[in-house]
Design an enzyme around this catalytic site. Structure first.
Site, PDB file in Angstrom:
ATOM      1  N   ASP A 199       0.851  -1.189   0.000  1.00  0.00           N
ATOM      2  CA  ASP A 199       0.000   0.000   0.000  1.00  0.00           C
ATOM      3  C   ASP A 199       0.886   1.237   0.000  1.00  0.00           C
ATOM      4  OD1 ASP A 199      -2.460  -1.322   0.027  1.00  0.00           O
ATOM      5  OD2 ASP A 199      -2.482  -1.469   2.204  1.00  0.00           O
ATOM      6  N   ASP A 249      -6.852  -1.292  -4.858  1.00  0.00           N
ATOM      7  CA  ASP A 249      -7.965  -0.973  -3.958  1.00  0.00           C
ATOM      8  C   ASP A 249      -8.922   0.016  -4.616  1.00  0.00           C
ATOM      9  OD1 ASP A 249      -6.773  -2.592  -2.003  1.00  0.00           O
ATOM     10  OD2 ASP A 249      -5.745  -0.896  -1.070  1.00  0.00           O
TER      11      ASP A 249
END
Length: 155
Positions: A112, A130
């Site tokens: 991330d 995402d």
């Protein structure tokens, strides 16, 4: 069906290239401030799902991803005459799922890096995959609601 797989490949490719590039630049926990007090690129390894739920349950999350991909194919795509918009939406959704699935299989965690703070709230750090998943699910919900509304109004 071919369009869905091309779109999925492009989304997965973008996701993986960005993660590889950033992994070569940043160490875990390191940030690059882009817009002061709003946006930074922060390298994190997430062993969980959204908001770090199910942390360290990599095998379960891999299985959930594989089941989700099969459900999408068998119940939403297969033997359906999809619109151009639906092809794009499902392609983006599959691409997002595959992007994070590849991370979990190869690394045991998801990379991330998008780090936003809005009105003083630091959102959980997330990635391109995402974004693909959230936007496509949001659009599927809208299309489903719109379809139900059209069915009710035509009766």
């Amino acid at each position: 069906m071919k369009k869905i797989f091309i779109i999925a490949f492009v989304c997965t490719f973008i996701d993986q290239v960005v993660k590889i590039l950033l992994s070569g630049i940043l160490e875990v926990g390191q940030s690059i401030n882009i817009v002061s007090s709003f946006f930074a690129v922060t390298m994190l390894h997430n062993t969980g799902a959204a908001f770090s739920i199910l942390t360290s349950n990599t095998i379960l999350l891999i299985l959930v991803s594989i089941v989700a991909l099969n459900l999408i194919y068998f119940f939403l795509i297969r033997n359906r005459d999809l619109t151009k918009l639906e092809n794009v939406i499902y392609g983006v959704l599959i691409g997002g799922i595959l992007g994070n699935l590849i991370d979990r299989i190869i690394h045991g965690y998801v990379i991330d890096y998008l780090d936003f703070t809005i009105f003083g709230y630091a959102f959980p750090v997330f990635n391109f995959a995402d974004i693909c998943i959230v936007i496509s699910i949001f659009l599927i919900i809208i299309l489903t609601c719109k379809g139900e509304k059209n069915e009710v109004s035509s009766k």
